[in-house]
Design an enzyme around this catalytic site. Structure first.
Site, PDB file in Angstrom:
ATOM      1  N   GLU A   1       0.879  -1.188   0.000  1.00 28.26           N
ATOM      2  CA  GLU A   1       0.000   0.000   0.000  1.00 28.26           C
ATOM      3  C   GLU A   1       0.900   1.216   0.000  1.00 28.26           C
ATOM      4  OE1 GLU A   1      -3.190   0.027  -0.315  1.00 28.26           O
ATOM      5  OE2 GLU A   1      -3.452  -2.143  -0.152  1.00 28.26           O
TER       6      GLU A   1
ATOM      7  N   GLU B   1       4.649  13.033  -4.832  1.00 28.36           N
ATOM      8  CA  GLU B   1       3.896  13.068  -3.580  1.00 28.36           C
ATOM      9  C   GLU B   1       4.638  13.959  -2.579  1.00 28.36           C
ATOM     10  OE1 GLU B   1       3.880   9.537  -1.026  1.00 28.36           O
ATOM     11  OE2 GLU B   1       1.723   9.789  -0.790  1.00 28.36           O
TER      12      GLU B   1
END
Ligand code: NAD
Length: 496
Positions: free
Chosen positions: A270, A400
């Site tokens: 994840e 990010e």
């Protein structure tokens, strides 16, 4: 100012310098080394925790291996696993305020929000997973076996627990992420070695106490505190681990994935995100602006599926950006113990510096800072920031940042919005703000991400699989998909 009073149990937990759980024992690191934890709101040291060595991790894996292969746990029936998970959830409910305060002190997030979000979502998730414990099914299959035409067979498919799970998690939702791993592992009958993030092990250690109190056999959950480079790597390389489940950055996730492939260890990853929020011209602009602000500023922007890229149809771009900037400017920053605060500090000085570098990069490249763009201390605060006049290929748009920084770009039509939304290495989540049913349904299948929200963002439910396309990961958490990731299929053929 309504500052929460720390519970005596919170203070006591921190003052007694929590140790790690290996098998039945609460232990120091084998070499006695510790690492300091800091309160992100002040920068001050909270306490120290053991810095696990490779030996510590190996002992924890051995304890989990023994518990899986040869202990009462390996013979538990689904009903017992269901009841134990309910018991654990009940104990977490009892200690919800304590867990929320630990999360606040260790991570910086609001204690009040942590109690109703992080802790309650973790409890709800464990209860949801308790339900699956009694519903794990195989199937029986009528087979032909063409090479043995004169024989009769009975055949069935079993779904079995995968075994020892090595779980490594990030610091942004320490308890919730740990429970996303623990829930399906304990529902299916696996055992676990949990390595919380270096910065935020406190709620994982409290959770381990509650697992013991609930009555789980020794070795079912082990928690090793330490660094990624030593403890995390040791867990990743341990041949007794059957499955690795990782939540963290894409860079580390890729390394773990490669190591797992070498040993064929089962793996779910994840990873990071750069999720788009798309506001169509017909949207309810007030809700869209409020939703977009919360999509990026919740948890200080330290959310894997944060709406960190905003695309607004051109004619409403200036208004939506101005509304979000207004919301950002009105936000009160401070300690998460203050219930009137809207935004806490970032997790660490390192994260503050990283986020700051991106803001500076924006300024240097001629982007406009529509609001925020300031940092302050003590503690690791960055004001909620909105940046415009950036190109789609800018690092601010492609990478990010993992902080309260929103980049906003206008688009002309549906195709333009989809092109820019999908022009990202990541694919974790996306939201569309529109009431045009036909447009929304045209767009949903064309968005390359694991979750799509319409007129909301980052709304999660235990029944809905969560995970990423592309660089956002492999596999899914939550829902029945999680049960599949913690089990193996075994085909059985009996010649009669
Ligand atoms: P990180 O990758 O630096 O660390 C995550 C965990 O991995 C920590 O426990 C760390 O100790 C461990 N680790 C570090 N190096 C390791 C190594 N070489 N071997 C084994 N373990 C190692 O990530 P972070 O900075 O803690 O977390 C932020 C990232 O997590 C962001 O990219 C965010 O998007 C992602 N995240 C993803 C999800 C999701 O569900 N997709 C959820 C939360 C956070």
């Amino acid at each position: 100012m309504a500052i929460a009073t720390l519970l005596p149990a919170t203070t006591a937990f921190i003052q007694r310098a929590p140790r790690m759980l290996i098998g039945a024992e609460w232990v120091e690191a084998a070499d006695g080394q510790t690492m300091p934890l800091r309160n992100p709101a002040t920068g001050e040291q909270l306490c120290v925790v053991p810095r696990a060595t490779v030996d510590d991790v190996d002992r924890a894996v051995l304890a989990a291996r023994q518990a899986f292969d040869d202990s009462p746990w390996s013979r538990t029936r689904p009903r017992e696993r269901q009841n134990l998970l309910w018991k654990l959830a009940d104990l977490m409910q009892r200690d919800a305020e304590l867990l929320a305060q630990l999360e606040c002190l260790n991570n910086g997030k609001s204690a009040a929000v942590a109690q109703v979000m992080d802790v309650q979502l973790a409890i709800d998730f464990l209860r949801y997973m308790a339900g699956w414990a009694t519903k794990i099914e195989g199937s029986s299959v009528e087979v032909s076996v063409p090479l043995m035409p004169d024989q009769q067979f009975h055949s069935f498919i079993r779904r079995e627990a995968v075994g020892v799970v090595g779980a490594i998690v990030a610091w942004n939702f320490p308890l919730l992420l740990a429970c996303w791993k623990l829930g399906p592992a304990l529902a299916t009958g696996c055992t676990v070695v949990l390595k919380p993030a270096d910065e935020t092990p406190l709620t994982a250690l409290k959770l381990a106490e509650l697992v013991q109190e609930a009555g789980y056999p020794d070795g079912v959950l082990n928690v090793v505190t330490g660094t990624g480079i030593t403890a995390g790597a040791a867990l990743t390389h341990n041949p007794r681990v059957d499955k690795l489940t990782f939540t963290g950055s894409t860079a580390v996730g890729k390394e773990i994935g490669k190591i797992a492939m070498d040993s064929m260890t089962r793996v779910t990853l994840e990873l990071g995100g750069k999720s788009p929020t798309i506001v169509m011209a017909d949207a309810d602009l007030g809700s869209a602006a409020a939703g977009a602000a919360s999509a990026i500023f919740f948890n200080q922007g330290q959310v894997c599926c944060a709406g960190s890229r905003l695309y607004v149809q051109r004619k409403h771009f200036d208004k939506v950006v101005a509304d979000i900037a207004g919301i950002a400017n009105a936000m009160k920053l401070g300690s998460g113990l203050d219930a009137s605060v809207d935004m806490g500090p970032l997790i660490s000085a390192r994260q503050q510096e990283r986020v700051w570098r991106y803001i500076e990069m924006g300024r240097e490249s001629g982007a406009t800072i529509a609001c925020g763009g300031e940092q302050f201390g003590p503690g690791y605060f960055v004001k909620p920031t909105v940046i415009v006049d950036v190109d789609q290929q800018h690092s601010l748009v492609q990478e990010e940042i993992f902080g309260p920084v929103l980049v906003a770009i206008p688009f002309d039509d549906e195709a333009d919005a989809l092109r820019m939304a999908n022009d990202s290495p990541y694919g974790l989540g996306a939201s569309i703000w529109s009431n045009d049913l036909a447009a929304v349904h045209r767009m949903i299948p064309r968005i390359k991400s694991g979750s799509v929200w319409v007129n909301c963002h980052s709304a999660l439910d235990p029944a809905l699989p969560f995970g990423g396309y592309k660089m956002s990961g492999v596999g899914r958490e939550m829902g029945y998909a999680a049960i599949e990731h913690y089990t193996e299929l075994k085909s059985v053929l009996i010649k009669l």
